[in-house]
Design a protein around this motif. Sequence first.
Motif, PDB file in Angstrom:
ATOM      1  N   GLN A   1      74.087  -1.333  43.971  1.00 38.51           N
ATOM      2  CA  GLN A   1      74.233  -0.238  43.024  1.00 38.51           C
ATOM      3  C   GLN A   1      75.168   0.821  43.622  1.00 38.51           C
TER       4      GLN A   1
ATOM      5  N   LYS B   1      76.797   4.905  42.641  1.00 34.16           N
ATOM      6  CA  LYS B   1      76.862   6.048  41.742  1.00 34.16           C
ATOM      7  C   LYS B   1      77.882   7.040  42.278  1.00 34.16           C
TER       8      LYS B   1
ATOM      9  N   GLU C   1      79.713  10.916  41.486  1.00 31.29           N
ATOM     10  CA  GLU C   1      79.508  12.160  40.736  1.00 31.29           C
ATOM     11  C   GLU C   1      80.599  13.148  41.101  1.00 31.29           C
TER      12      GLU C   1
ATOM     13  N   SER D   1      78.837  11.906  36.144  1.00 31.81           N
ATOM     14  CA  SER D   1      78.459  10.821  37.047  1.00 31.81           C
ATOM     15  C   SER D   1      78.654   9.471  36.362  1.00 31.81           C
ATOM     16  N   GLN D   2      78.933   8.481  37.192  1.00 33.43           N
ATOM     17  CA  GLN D   2      79.131   7.105  36.708  1.00 33.43           C
ATOM     18  C   GLN D   2      78.287   6.175  37.571  1.00 33.43           C
ATOM     19  N   GLU D   3      77.473   5.348  36.930  1.00 33.80           N
ATOM     20  CA  GLU D   3      76.620   4.404  37.639  1.00 33.80           C
ATOM     21  C   GLU D   3      77.138   2.985  37.437  1.00 33.80           C
TER      22      GLU D   3
END
Length: 713
Positions: free
Chosen positions: A325, A327, A329, A363-365
Motif C-alpha cells: 500500500q 499513500k 499527501e 491525498s492519493q491512496e
Amino acid sequence: MTAAGAAADVTEKPALLSEFCNKGCKTNANHYYSLPLSPSGPPHVFSLPSPPRRSPGRRAPALQAGLLLLPLLATTAVHAQVAEALNTIVVTGTRSEKTLDETPVPTEVVDQREIQRTQARTLKDALENVPGLQLTEIHGKSGFAVSMQGMTSDQVLVLIDGLPISASTGSSVDVSQYLLTEVDRIEVVKGASSAQYGSSAMGGVINVITRRIAPGWSAAGTADAGTYGAQNVGSPGAAHGNLRVSGGGEKWRASVAADVLDNKGFAVDPDAWTHQGDAIRREQYSGRLEWLPTPAGHFWVDASRYLETDTQQYEYFAPPSFVPQRKTEDITRDRFTYGGQWRFGNGVKARLAGVTEDYDSRSQEYSNAVPTATRAAALRTEHVSLQFDMPAWQRQLWQFGADVHRERLRQTANGVSEVAGNAERTANELFVQNDILFNDTWEMVLGLRAQDDSDFGTHYAPKIGLRANLPTGAAWKSVLRANFGQGYRVPNLKERHYLFDHSALGYVVLGNPNLKPESSNSFQFGGTATWNERLTLNANLFYNRVRDLIQTDMDNFTVVNGIARYTYRNVAQARTQGLETGARWQASSALAFNAGYTYTDSQDLDTGTELTRRPRSIARLGLDWQLQPATELSVRARYQSSELAASTSPARSPGWATLDFVLNQKIGRDVTAFLGVKNLTNRQRDFSNASDFGPVAGGFLYVGARISLDAAP
C-alpha cells in the motif's frame, strides 16, 4: 535594547516606569521592563543609569584587585543567568505581561537560546523537553499532536502570536507542521484556559511567539544534514536549511524567511517495501512588514505559506498474502495575519489582531500501484480579536475584549462529499479580566468569558487565580499559586460531520451531529522557591474533572453488510490528577541542570478503568555545560512509563527512555558549528507489536552550522 524595545522612545520612560511600578512589577539596578505594545511581543527594555561606584583603594595593585574580583564575577554570572530566566516576560496566562516568577498562572517557556542550543527544527522538537508534555503520532498522518495533564490533544489549544492555527485533522494540531525560523519563544500554560482563550483550551495553551524586527539589518541562516545509519532510505537521511533577513528604520521594518526540511524516511529493512518513517518534505516561507508611526503605535501584516509532501509505504494483510500500500499527501497552508496596537494618552492600550488561514490537503491512496482513493480536504479559519487594557486604577488592572471565530470544512473522496450537513461554525465571544494587586504579597486575577456559538448557544467560562509572595529571608524567595478554571470545548467539525469511509479495510467512522460540548473543572495548586538565585524548585498539584468526554466509541458499533460502523459519542465522565515537579540548578557559571517529573493518574469515572494513552510517569533531565568559552555541550534525557494501549485489552505499551546531545562550537563572532545525536540509546519501538507506542525513529546523527550577521541601525 531588545528588538521590541527599540520600537519605543526613551521619552516614555518616566510615565511607563510609574505605571509599571503601580502594577507591582519589579525593577533592578540596570533595567526596567515596561508593558509591551503587543501581548504577543517581547518586553521593552530600557537602560537606567547605574549608581555611581566608588573606586577601589589607590594602594591596591590592579592585578591584585582583578584576582580578588574573579570569584565575585563568576558568582554574578551565575546569578545573572538564573535571574534572567525568572525575569522572562510571559503573556499567555493572563493575556497581559508578567515576569515568569510573578505570573499567577504557572507557565513553561522555551526560549530562543534553548531552541538554538538543542537545534530544534520544528515545534514538535522544541516541545520534546518541556516537562509533562506527551507527544503522540496522529493516526494516519505524518505528524505529532501534544497533550498534557492527561487531557487529549483535541483539548490543547495551539496559537501563533495569540491567534489559532489550523488543525491538520480538523481536530488536533500537528506540531510538526510549524518550522522555527521566525520563533522567539514558546509559552506553555497548563490547565483550563477557556476564560482567556475560549473553546479547545480545556487542557491548556501553547502559544508560539514570533520575533519582532529590530532597526538596522540582520541575517541568519542554518544548514545541516543527518543520517539514520543502517535505516537510511535515502542519502542523507534528512537535510535542513533556513534563512532569515530583516531590517529597517525607526518607522518601517520588514523581514523575509525561508525554512526547508527534507526527510527521506527510514526503515528497519530499507530494501523492503514497508517504511516505518515516512518521507516528508516541509517548506515554510514568510514575510512581515511593520509600521511604527509613533512610539505609541505599532501595526503589522504577516503572510506565510507552508508546503508539505508526504509518502507512506506499508502493507495490508489480505489473506493469504500482504498487499503493498502507498499513500501520498500534499498539504498547503496559507496564513495571513494583521494587527495593530496603540497606547492612548490616558494610558488605555488597544490591540486588534486577526488571521485568515486556508489549510488544504490532497491525498492519493494506492494498492499494488493501483489508485484506490483520492481525498481532498479544505479547512478555512478566520479569527479576529480586540483587546483593551485599562491603566492602573485602585491597584486594579482591568482588561476587556471580544473575539469572533469562524471555521468551515469541506472534504471529498473520489469526488463524493465526506461531510454531512453544513460543516461550518461561528462563535462570538466577550471576555473580561481584573488583576487585583492587594499589596506586595497578594495578587488575584478574575476572568470570565461568554461564548455564543452558532450551533451550541451561550456558555460562560470563569477563572480565578491567586498568587502570594511568601515571607523571604536573605537567601530564599517563594511564591504560591492557586488556580481554578472551567474548560469548554465545542465538538469540532470533523466529530460532527465527518463521513470517513474505509470500507476496503472493513470499517467507517461517522460524525455525530448530536454531540454535546465537553466541559471541565480544573484545579491547580503549587509554588516556586528560589535560593540565592542559583536553585529554583517548583511543584504543582493538578485535578481535572471532564464531563461528556468525546471519543470514538470502540465498544459500540454496528455491522452493515460486513462493514463496522463507528461513531463519536459523549461516552465518559473522566478525571485526571497528579503532580508536576521541576528543578533548575545553576551549579556554576559554566554548568546548569534542569529536571522535571510529572505523575498522572487518570480514570474513566463511568467504568472505573484507566484512560488509554496516559502514561503515569514522564520525566525530563537536561544539562548545559560550557566546556570552553566557545564550546557548549547540551544533553537532554527523556523517560516515559508504560501506558494502556486500548480500553478493550489489558495490553500496555512498554516504557521507554531516550538520550540526546548537541555540541555547539562558536567559530569567530558570527558562525556556530554543531554536532548532535538524537536518541543516542537507539530505543525504537517493536513494529511487530501493535501495542508498542515507543519512539518511531532510532538513532539520528547530524552535523551543521549556523551563521548570524547583525549591523547596528
